[in-house]
Design a protein around this motif. Sequence first.
Motif, short mmCIF file in Angstrom:
data_model
loop_
_atom_site.label_atom_id
_atom_site.label_comp_id
_atom_site.label_asym_id
_atom_site.label_seq_id
_atom_site.Cartn_x
_atom_site.Cartn_y
_atom_site.Cartn_z
N LEU A 461 12.19 -25.72 31.83
CA LEU A 461 12.16 -25.77 33.29
C LEU A 461 13.35 -26.54 33.84
CD1 LEU A 461 10.42 -25.06 35.82
CD2 LEU A 461 9.40 -27.34 35.59
N ALA A 462 13.67 -27.67 33.21
CA ALA A 462 14.81 -28.46 33.65
C ALA A 462 16.12 -27.74 33.39
CB ALA A 462 14.80 -29.82 32.94
N ARG A 463 16.20 -27.04 32.26
CA ARG A 463 17.43 -26.31 31.94
C ARG A 463 17.66 -25.16 32.93
NH1 ARG A 463 16.47 -25.48 26.88
NH2 ARG A 463 17.66 -27.26 26.12
N ASP A 464 16.59 -24.50 33.33
CA ASP A 464 16.73 -23.40 34.30
C ASP A 464 17.14 -23.90 35.67
OD1 ASP A 464 15.97 -21.68 32.31
OD2 ASP A 464 13.87 -21.53 32.97
N ALA A 465 16.79 -25.16 35.97
CA ALA A 465 17.06 -25.70 37.30
C ALA A 465 18.44 -26.32 37.42
CB ALA A 465 16.01 -26.75 37.66
N THR A 466 19.14 -26.49 36.30
CA THR A 466 20.47 -27.09 36.33
C THR A 466 21.54 -26.03 36.21
OG1 THR A 466 20.43 -27.44 33.95
CG2 THR A 466 19.65 -29.25 35.33
#
Length: 491
Positions: A461-466
Amino acid sequence: MGKKGKKEKKGRGAEKTAAKMEKKVSKRSRKEEAVVVPQGGGQVWIFGGEFASPDGEQFYHYKDLWVLHLATRTWEQVRSPGGPSGRSGHRMVAWKRQLILFGGFHESTRDYIYYNDVYAFNLDTFTWSKLSPSGTGPTPRSGCQMTVTPQGSIVIYGGYSKQRVKKDVDRGTQHADMFLLKSEEGGEGRWTWTRINPSGAKPSPRSGFSVAVAPNHQTLLFGGVCDEEEEESLQGDFLNDLYFYDAAKNRWFAGQLKGPKLEKRKRRRGKKVEPEGADKQESGGASTQAPLEVVREVVAEDGTVVTIKQVLSAPSPAGRPQSDEEDGPDEAESPTIEPSPRSNAMLAVKHGRLYLYGGMFEAGDRQVTLSDLYCLDLHKMEEWTALVEMDPETQEWLEETDSEEDSDAVEGAEGRGEDEEDEDSGEDSSEEGGEQHHPLVRPGEQFADYLPRTEQYWVQLARDATRPGAQEKSVLRAAHATARAFFDDSA
């Protein structure tokens, strides 16, 4: 065009580094102190303080006054006009039937201000008054030492402040001066500042040190950090030394521990007969013994291993009887127990014993909070006793975003509130109609169990948001922060 852009980028990088260095130093001076008074079964008074956002970019400074009634273990807010402005890093002591408050600072995203004003709060009438001492007092600062002497004066020592030298670049100062604030006889509410220059073994300039009052009314100072500033870098030299200030003699003394005498006597009684010349060899070895180095390894959540090295000075034979020198090598086999170097530890003195809890130190850009507890008998001054040892598994790692990529990672992962999800539902919706379902917290589940079970989800989730190219460390940090926020909300 290319060269100009490169120059501007380099300039912004230097300013960013300077700002980061300055933020690290000023952070160490933000600890507030509570004041304990015996009335009403025991009370703890606290004024002001600050709340900072996780990225350290937003601050809120309080100006409220609270009292904790120890007899009933209840908090009470005391509302009284005319008090100090909102601030943190100030110092406060109990003087007769008053609380005396000095200094501190207020910071916003745009500017900051340091104070050197003095306020008094009357514990009988519950009213504030601003004092206007005569004489030349300390320059504005925060995080200083403030203690009451047996003679009834108030000592201000050291502290930290910063000033702007050019746009977006600040320069900090670790103060090492000392002042005496004295109430004038016969003049109620009239005070005088006097600068004093104590003799003796003075502490080196530092910030983040801790203070308590010893049984003989001497002021005790422990640890702190001395910053060594190099070009675009700041290295903190954390300390664990002990100093005493005697106000009656206006003199500093270094706190030297004597070592465990009882064990020495036992060893002397049971001493074996050694071959001729063995004593000389042992004695000579003790005199040239190198300092001991204790190495501890702490493992962070992301797998990073940080090595903490602590150098312990070798036992000195100077001034001891011959029998003590013979015991020197035996003592060296077991390293001296003492608190590791740190700043912002909590100190308390009870029945002649000094108790030291926690604090923090830095390993690179990481800030590690400690939860160990030590005790020292101030009458004997022999050795520290570890009551609760440091447990690496329970240590807290405090980090702040140190690049634009880090900021994007945190904002991208943490900043998706309900409103934003509704707004983005048309662009980035899940298969189930725009509502994103996070892994649920099981009944009675602790975060230590929840995170390993769901970590891969939060990392993705964090990787997709960055944005592409973000550092993996930043993504992992954002993932853990988001998981923690969801876990706390669910709980």
